[in-house]
Design a protein around this motif. Structure first.
Motif, PDB file in Angstrom:
ATOM      1  N   ARG A   1       0.832  -1.208   0.000  1.00  0.00           N
ATOM      2  CA  ARG A   1       0.000   0.000   0.000  1.00  0.00           C
ATOM      3  C   ARG A   1       0.866   1.258   0.000  1.00  0.00           C
ATOM      4  NH1 ARG A   1      -5.587   0.825   2.560  1.00  0.00           N
ATOM      5  NH2 ARG A   1      -5.911   3.071   2.412  1.00  0.00           N
TER       6      ARG A   1
ATOM      7  N   GLN B   1       1.897   0.059  12.583  1.00  0.00           N
ATOM      8  CA  GLN B   1       0.820  -0.310  11.675  1.00  0.00           C
ATOM      9  C   GLN B   1       0.908  -1.785  11.282  1.00  0.00           C
ATOM     10  OE1 GLN B   1      -1.799   1.138  11.037  1.00  0.00           O
ATOM     11  NE2 GLN B   1      -2.642   0.500   9.066  1.00  0.00           N
TER      12      GLN B   1
ATOM     13  N   ASP C   1      -9.092  -0.118   6.470  1.00  0.00           N
ATOM     14  CA  ASP C   1      -8.691   0.557   5.242  1.00  0.00           C
ATOM     15  C   ASP C   1      -8.648   2.069   5.404  1.00  0.00           C
ATOM     16  OD1 ASP C   1      -8.140   0.368   2.309  1.00  0.00           O
ATOM     17  OD2 ASP C   1      -9.970   1.578   2.202  1.00  0.00           O
TER      18      ASP C   1
ATOM     19  N   ASN D   1      -3.620   5.042   7.677  1.00  0.00           N
ATOM     20  CA  ASN D   1      -3.828   5.023   6.232  1.00  0.00           C
ATOM     21  C   ASN D   1      -4.329   6.364   5.699  1.00  0.00           C
ATOM     22  OD1 ASN D   1      -2.948   2.380   5.753  1.00  0.00           O
ATOM     23  ND2 ASN D   1      -4.948   1.521   6.286  1.00  0.00           N
TER      24      ASN D   1
ATOM     25  N   ASP E   1      -1.733   7.810   3.080  1.00  0.00           N
ATOM     26  CA  ASP E   1      -2.232   7.801   1.707  1.00  0.00           C
ATOM     27  C   ASP E   1      -2.023   9.164   1.054  1.00  0.00           C
ATOM     28  OD1 ASP E   1      -2.948   5.188   1.889  1.00  0.00           O
ATOM     29  OD2 ASP E   1      -5.119   5.522   1.911  1.00  0.00           O
TER      30      ASP E   1
END
Length: 430
Positions: free
Chosen positions: A53, A275, A286, A291, A295
């Motif tokens: 990710r 994490q 998610d 995140n 992100d």
């Protein structure tokens, strides 16, 4: 070709790490392994999930994620993100709420071009669309812009802002966050001399390096320690063949991200270790806090070489804005020409990127502006991010900024005498 090979090597390393993460996740997640539970396999799958990710986000432009808004009528209205001005290096976007009456305040958010996308200001936008018409500058990733589009340096950036302000008209309130603060100030001064009728009503500068030497930080010290030749040799590469901007000289986003992370390497390392453990224990989601932050933080964009180099040289080294000697297309921009636009500065007491003193220096440059149209605010306990998107922004700074806009929303009168009290009651500059 040497610098192009370096660019492709970085992308290869990123792609390889993404593949390693995906492979580890797939291997450790085989259903047959569930017959013999093994903590090592759980950790391997968690490591793979977090790694894949993280490296995948580095080349993805984040979505705004602002789809609906509940208005006073109690109904959810769709938010249509419209491109109102389209240019090669950046667009002007409007967050139009379908079915809602046009709001009286029009705000232009000038997003930074400093490695991250304009979506970094997502929380700022969400807090402002409640009762404002919000526009924002959406800068493009330089790797996707063909060489045929030409150069883009800080003078071009300034002229883009001039065009955006002219398009929105004189009823606009401009809010510049971080890096663009000096250039937004220059663009306003440019309009004041060239097209005074197109000037915005107010200009709010948040955590920007108007005078980097006012309070030195690690960022400004770095700019003073290295030569321009060293920067060009170590930071500039050419876009590889897989992108539309092949051959364009850029400061790569992946290289910028390396610099960002190295400033707080221990904290970032610990965050990812924590994490991985949360994923292994089944406690992550998610859209959890980790995140949501990474992100956005890991999504980086290339900036043109000429923009990066002229920013370091002219804003930080030569201090052209701070010394009021900045030029655009050979013409000097005199900040003292600003006489009608109310100017407010906002700083965070704990800002380690643009420290207190750097931004408020703008008020001393506005020699043609009466004190009644100058204001400043220093937010106690706030860091750089907090002054435009965190709790400090939501609870204190946003109301003060809107109050400042309201106090200066009337059309300025050329023959009006300066008011006896400041445009905003909080910490007006003297």
């Amino acid at each position: 070709m040497r610098h192009m090979a370096s660019y492709d090597l970085m992308e290869t390393m990123r792609n390889t790490n993404q593949w390693l993460g995906a492979s580890a996740l797939s291997f450790a997640s085989y259903p047959m392994f569930s017959m013999v539970p093994n903590p090592a396999l759980q950790w391997m799958a968690a490591w793979g999930e977090v790694t894949e990710r993280a490296y995948k986000r580095m080349v993805v432009k984040p979505d705004w994620g602002i789809r609906t808004f509940t208005c006073e009528d109690g109904k959810d209205h769709l938010v249509d993100i419209e491109t109102v001005v389209e240019k090669p290096f950046g667009d002007l976007l409007h967050f139009n709420i379908a079915g809602r009456a046009e709001q009286p305040r029009k705000i232009l958010l000038v997003a930074p071009m400093s490695g991250h996308y304009a979506t970094l200001l997502r929380a700022t936008v969400k807090s402002l669309i409640v009762d404002n018409e919000v526009y924002i500058t959406d800068w493009h990733n330089a790797r996707d812009i063909p060489v045929s589009a030409g150069k883009f340096d800080i003078e071009d950036y300034t002229l883009y802002l001039v065009d955006f302000m002219k398009h929105l008209g004189p009823e606009t309130h401009v809010v510049a966050v971080c890096q663009p603060a000096p250039l937004a100030l220059a663009a306003t001064a440019y309009l004041a001399e060239e097209e005074p009728d197109a000037q915005p009503r107010t200009l709010t500068l948040i955590g920007g390096p108007i005078d980097p030497d006012a309070t030195p930080t690690d960022v400004t010290d770095f700019g003073n320690r290295v030569t321009m030749g060293q920067l060009e040799e170590t930071m500039i590469q050419r876009v590889g063949f897989r992108h539309k901007g092949v051959g364009r000289s850029v400061y790569p986003g992946l290289l910028q991200l390396t610099s960002f992370i190295s400033m707080n390497a221990d904290r970032h390392s610990q965050a990812f270790q924590d994490q991985i453990h949360r994923v292994a224990r089944g406690e992550a989601s998610d859209n959890d806090a980790h995140n949501r932050f990474y992100d956005e933080y890991l999504a980086v964009m290339d900036m043109t070489a000429e923009f990066y180099l002229t920013t370091v040289d002219r804003i930080f080294k030569k201090r052209e804005i701070a010394r009021n000697v900045f030029t655009v297309a050979g013409k000097q921009v005199d900040i003292g020409k600003i006489t009608k636009v109310a100017v407010k500065t906002v700083e965070g007491a704990n800002d380690d990127i643009s420290a207190p003193g750097q931004c408020v220096a703008a008020l001393d440059l506005c020699t043609g502006l009466p004190d009644s149209k100058k204001a400043s605010h220093l937010e106690p306990g706030a860091g750089h991010y907090g002054i435009f998107a965190g709790k400090s922004w939501r609870n204190n700074i946003r109301p003060l900024v809107l109050e400042f806009m309201n106090a200066n929303s009337g059309a300025p009168k050329a023959d009006a005498k300066p008011a006896s009290k400041p445009a905003n009651k909080n910490a007006a500059a003297k």
